[in-house]
Design an enzyme around this catalytic site. Structure first.
Site, PDB file in Angstrom:
ATOM      1  N   GLN A 166       0.874  -1.180   0.000  1.00 52.00           N
ATOM      2  CA  GLN A 166       0.000   0.000   0.000  1.00 52.00           C
ATOM      3  C   GLN A 166       0.909   1.227   0.000  1.00 52.00           C
ATOM      4  O   GLN A 166       1.488   1.585   1.020  1.00 52.00           O
ATOM      5  CB  GLN A 166      -0.907  -0.032   1.229  1.00 52.00           C
ATOM      6  CG  GLN A 166      -2.014   0.979   1.219  1.00 52.00           C
ATOM      7  CD  GLN A 166      -2.909   0.862   2.454  1.00 52.00           C
ATOM      8  OE1 GLN A 166      -2.528   0.289   3.461  1.00 52.00           O
ATOM      9  NE2 GLN A 166      -4.078   1.438   2.359  1.00 52.00           N
ATOM     10  N   VAL A 214       0.321   4.415  -0.257  1.00 46.21           N
ATOM     11  CA  VAL A 214      -0.189   5.489   0.594  1.00 46.21           C
ATOM     12  C   VAL A 214      -1.063   4.817   1.650  1.00 46.21           C
ATOM     13  O   VAL A 214      -1.989   4.082   1.291  1.00 46.21           O
ATOM     14  CB  VAL A 214      -1.006   6.525  -0.216  1.00 46.21           C
ATOM     15  CG1 VAL A 214      -1.606   7.589   0.697  1.00 46.21           C
ATOM     16  CG2 VAL A 214      -0.139   7.175  -1.282  1.00 46.21           C
ATOM     17  N   HIS A 252      -7.511   2.961  -0.669  1.00 47.87           N
ATOM     18  CA  HIS A 252      -7.780   3.373  -2.049  1.00 47.87           C
ATOM     19  C   HIS A 252      -8.016   2.138  -2.899  1.00 47.87           C
ATOM     20  O   HIS A 252      -7.357   1.120  -2.760  1.00 47.87           O
ATOM     21  CB  HIS A 252      -6.673   4.259  -2.629  1.00 47.87           C
ATOM     22  CG  HIS A 252      -5.284   3.709  -2.555  1.00 47.87           C
ATOM     23  ND1 HIS A 252      -4.565   3.617  -1.377  1.00 47.87           N
ATOM     24  CD2 HIS A 252      -4.469   3.227  -3.519  1.00 47.87           C
ATOM     25  CE1 HIS A 252      -3.362   3.114  -1.627  1.00 47.87           C
ATOM     26  NE2 HIS A 252      -3.284   2.858  -2.925  1.00 47.87           N
ATOM     27  N   HIS A 281      -8.152   0.683  -6.666  1.00 49.48           N
ATOM     28  CA  HIS A 281      -7.680   0.899  -8.032  1.00 49.48           C
ATOM     29  C   HIS A 281      -8.732   0.373  -9.004  1.00 49.48           C
ATOM     30  O   HIS A 281      -9.185  -0.762  -8.872  1.00 49.48           O
ATOM     31  CB  HIS A 281      -6.386   0.118  -8.290  1.00 49.48           C
ATOM     32  CG  HIS A 281      -5.235   0.532  -7.439  1.00 49.48           C
ATOM     33  ND1 HIS A 281      -4.254   1.382  -7.893  1.00 49.48           N
ATOM     34  CD2 HIS A 281      -4.906   0.203  -6.169  1.00 49.48           C
ATOM     35  CE1 HIS A 281      -3.356   1.557  -6.935  1.00 49.48           C
ATOM     36  NE2 HIS A 281      -3.735   0.844  -5.875  1.00 49.48           N
TER      37      HIS A 281
END
Length: 139
Positions: free
Chosen positions: A91, A93, A97, A99
């Site tokens: 990961q 960041v 999130h 994708h």
């Protein structure tokens, strides 16, 4: 504490090319895409992993992901999409999130991005399944 890049994007301190924006979610183009149109979907609130996502954001987040899996192929004449989430490992960041990546037949991606392996035996496979079932009952 180090500033979160995605929180900075959500707060307007860092630029991003947005494709969706509401009071709870953002979707924006990845600045280093696998292919043009590679989109990241995030909750505005800082949530490190999927396991920590509040239940009231689950349907909105995945509803948007689903909509993007329809929109991206239409917009870019792609054959489909790949949807993926890393939780801690890989990961880049530490903010949840998702994708959504446009895919085309023959684009060079091979299923998952890592080598696959077989279980040592059907018994080993059953043991892993049982361990997951037991943990799921506790989760």
């Amino acid at each position: 504490m180090t500033a979160c890049t995605f929180c900075s994007i959500a707060g307007g301190e860092l630029p991003a090319v947005l494709v969706y924006d509401d009071d709870r979610l953002l979707a924006f183009l990845d600045h280093r895409p696998l292919f043009p149109g590679h989109t990241l979907v995030i909750p505005r609130a800082h949530v490190p992993t999927l396991a920590e996502l509040p239940e009231d954001l689950l349907l909105p987040l995945f509803g948007l992901v689903q909509r993007l899996t329809r929109a991206i192929p239409l917009a870019l004449e792609a054959h489909g999409t790949f949807v993926g989430i890393n939780n801690r490992v890989s990961q880049s960041v530490p903010h949840l999130h998702v994708h959504v990546v446009p895919r085309r037949r023959g684009d060079g991606l091979r299923g998952f991005f890592w080598p696959r392996q077989r279980y040592a035996s059907s018994e080993a496979m059953q043991e892993v399944a049982e361990r997951i079932r037991l943990a799921l009952a506790q989760a």
